[in-house]
Scaffold this motif. Structure first.
Motif, short mmCIF file in Angstrom:
data_model
loop_
_atom_site.label_atom_id
_atom_site.label_comp_id
_atom_site.label_asym_id
_atom_site.label_seq_id
_atom_site.Cartn_x
_atom_site.Cartn_y
_atom_site.Cartn_z
N TRP A 100 22.69 -3.51 -30.52
CA TRP A 100 22.79 -4.55 -29.87
C TRP A 100 23.08 -5.83 -31.09
N SER A 101 23.94 -6.71 -30.65
CA SER A 101 24.47 -7.58 -31.72
C SER A 101 24.16 -9.26 -30.92
N VAL A 102 23.95 -10.09 -31.49
CA VAL A 102 23.96 -11.51 -31.16
C VAL A 102 25.13 -12.34 -31.85
N HIS A 103 25.90 -12.97 -30.99
CA HIS A 103 27.17 -13.59 -31.63
C HIS A 103 26.98 -15.06 -31.39
N SER A 104 27.56 -16.01 -32.30
CA SER A 104 27.63 -17.36 -32.26
C SER A 104 28.57 -18.03 -31.19
N PRO A 105 28.38 -19.19 -30.93
CA PRO A 105 29.39 -19.43 -29.77
C PRO A 105 30.92 -19.63 -30.19
N GLN A 106 31.04 -19.42 -31.68
CA GLN A 106 32.38 -19.21 -32.17
C GLN A 106 32.70 -17.60 -32.19
N GLY A 107 31.85 -16.83 -32.10
CA GLY A 107 32.14 -15.16 -32.10
C GLY A 107 31.59 -14.67 -33.34
N ALA A 108 31.04 -15.27 -34.20
CA ALA A 108 30.58 -14.70 -35.33
C ALA A 108 29.23 -13.80 -35.25
N LEU A 109 29.15 -12.94 -36.12
CA LEU A 109 27.91 -12.06 -36.04
C LEU A 109 26.68 -12.63 -36.42
N ALA A 110 25.76 -12.83 -35.62
CA ALA A 110 24.54 -13.52 -36.10
C ALA A 110 23.51 -12.50 -36.38
N ALA A 111 23.39 -11.60 -35.69
CA ALA A 111 22.44 -10.64 -35.99
C ALA A 111 22.65 -9.34 -35.23
N ALA A 112 22.15 -8.23 -35.72
CA ALA A 112 22.43 -7.04 -35.16
C ALA A 112 21.18 -5.85 -35.19
N SER A 113 20.99 -5.07 -34.42
CA SER A 113 19.86 -4.07 -34.45
C SER A 113 20.24 -2.90 -33.80
N ILE A 114 19.64 -1.78 -34.45
CA ILE A 114 19.75 -0.57 -33.49
C ILE A 114 18.47 0.04 -32.92
N PHE A 115 18.34 0.48 -31.64
CA PHE A 115 17.34 0.83 -31.04
C PHE A 115 17.84 2.26 -30.55
N ILE A 116 16.52 3.06 -30.23
CA ILE A 116 17.08 4.51 -29.98
C ILE A 116 15.89 4.60 -28.57
N GLU A 117 16.42 5.39 -27.52
CA GLU A 117 15.99 5.54 -26.20
C GLU A 117 15.71 6.85 -26.05
N THR A 118 14.45 7.16 -25.66
CA THR A 118 13.86 8.61 -25.45
C THR A 118 12.88 8.86 -24.50
N ASP A 119 12.98 9.54 -23.42
CA ASP A 119 11.91 9.84 -22.53
C ASP A 119 11.12 8.54 -22.25
N GLY A 120 11.84 7.36 -21.84
CA GLY A 120 11.05 6.56 -21.48
C GLY A 120 10.40 5.55 -22.73
N ILE A 121 10.83 5.70 -23.87
CA ILE A 121 10.36 4.87 -25.02
C ILE A 121 11.68 4.34 -25.69
N VAL A 122 11.73 2.88 -25.72
CA VAL A 122 12.81 2.36 -26.62
C VAL A 122 12.18 1.98 -27.70
N GLN A 123 12.58 2.57 -28.80
CA GLN A 123 12.22 2.12 -30.27
C GLN A 123 13.21 1.38 -31.07
N PHE A 124 12.53 0.16 -31.69
CA PHE A 124 13.18 -0.58 -32.44
C PHE A 124 13.47 0.31 -33.80
N HIS A 125 14.64 0.47 -34.34
CA HIS A 125 14.83 1.25 -35.73
C HIS A 125 15.20 0.40 -36.80
N LEU A 126 16.33 -0.24 -36.90
CA LEU A 126 16.62 -1.20 -38.10
C LEU A 126 17.40 -2.38 -37.42
N GLY A 127 17.14 -3.41 -38.25
CA GLY A 127 17.81 -4.72 -37.83
C GLY A 127 18.10 -5.73 -38.96
N GLY A 128 18.91 -6.82 -38.64
CA GLY A 128 19.06 -7.74 -39.59
C GLY A 128 19.82 -8.99 -39.39
#
Length: 353
Positions: free
Chosen positions: A227-255
């Motif tokens: 998942w990533s978030v972008h500014s109105p101009q399209g620049a990368l503002a933030a991004a993170s990875i998540f892992i989905e398994t057996d009904g659990i969505v786990q936040f793993h790393l982000g910046g």
């Protein structure tokens, strides 16, 4: 007690078959344990124990004893991979059989040279915790934060702080948008993650190699979500990875990119991921805790999304007391640094700078 116990490898069909009978997370997957072995060291596997139609799985890394401590032969330690891959029991297991299953695990581990066993218990999967605690020392490291994903949006966001909500609305009004699984931003995610770790003064254990990220993505396949978030101009503002398994969505790393840190764009990201998890009929959205289990600014930030908490424990078992004492004595005699952490386990695996 008649228990069938065996150390099985990731390719053993029984591992994946067992997971169809038990609540589990990504850390219990054979592909994750194989990935962890590459980056943490050791041989990947799991103890699989059956008794009376019930079963136990304990994913571990088999790590040889350090050579500078005289490590030879079959003596070894069994260590949980990074994350929360603690023991899990098949559905329908009762307390008496859980005790026999866990005792069977320890019996075979000892027969295969175990000196110390270090298990990271999953905060959301803690069946028979008190039973397992009877076999070792249960240590509580702090609380973790999670959201319950059943119900409507009003229900899942009932704990959302006013500050977080104002930031989210401001980001939306300003034209920031989140994007799901556009892997053209994979390189950007790695960059903002490492940039964030430098900015916050993270310890070296959080500076993963490039291979770590690519290997994790390959191992988990479509379970991993970018998942990533972008500014109105399209620049990368933030991004993170998540892992989905057996009904659990786990936040793993982000910046977050430094130039956008004052906007707190990750708040919009987490909000949109929570809504997506709800739409996917996930049971939980687990954010983890503070640094080192502390209730610090990171913990406070995560608590701004949800007010559900669970304790994170590790279970420490000395399987061979004489050998453990011998190794500890040798390690202390070899160690000149008097500032070691006496609570580290097993203490002789502590790396001192």
């Amino acid at each position: 007690m008649v228990v069938d116990a065996e150390f099985i490898l990731p390719e053993d069909r029984r591992w994946r078959d067992f997971l169809t009978t038990a609540s589990h997370d990504c850390y219990h997957l054979p592909e994750y344990v194989r990935f962890a072995a590459k980056h943490e060291g050791g041989s990947p596997g799991a103890y699989y124990v059956e008794n009376n139609g019930m079963a136990l799985l304990v994913p571990v890394l088999r790590q040889a004893l350090p050579k500078d401590l005289g490590g030879t032969g079959m003596a070894c330690d069994f260590i949980s991979p990074y994350g929360y891959p603690g023991p899990i029991f098949s559905g329908g297991t009762d307390a008496p059989n859980a005790r026999e299953l866990f005792a069977g695990f320890l019996d075979i581990a000892r027969s295969q040279g175990a000196v110390a066993i270090f298990l990271r218990i999953h905060p959301l999967l803690q069946d028979f915790l008190s039973t397992m605690a009877d076999f070792g020392e249960l240590v509580m490291h702090g609380r973790t934060v999670f959201g319950e994903m059943s119900g409507g949006r009003d229900d899942i966001w009932s704990g959302l702080s006013g500050n977080h909500w104002r930031n989210i609305k401001k980001l939306q009004k300003s034209g920031f948008v989140s994007v799901h699984n556009d892997f053209a931003w994979w390189e950007g995610f790695i960059g903002v993650y490492l940039e964030t770790m430098r900015r916050v003064g993270a310890t070296r254990q959080y500076f993963f190699s490039r291979d770590y990220f690519d290997d994790l993505r390959q191992a988990l396949g479509n379970r991993l979500h970018l998942w990533s978030v972008h500014s109105p101009q399209g620049a990368l503002a933030a991004a993170s990875i998540f892992i989905e398994t057996d009904g659990i969505v786990q936040f793993h790393l982000g910046g977050t990119a430094a130039e956008f840190s004052s906007f707190a764009p990750a708040k919009l990201l987490m909000y949109d991921v929570g809504n997506w998890a709800n739409a996917q009929n996930a049971r939980f959205f687990h954010l983890g805790g503070g640094v080192g289990g502390r209730e610090d600014s990171l913990f406070s930030y995560k608590s701004g999304f949800f007010k559900n908490y669970s304790n994170f424990y590790t279970l420490r078992i000395i399987a061979d007391e004489p050998k453990y004492r011998q190794l500890t004595t040798i390690w202390k005699n070899n160690t000149l640094d008097s500032h070691c952490d006496l609570h580290f386990f097993p203490i002789y695996r502590q790396e001192l700078s």
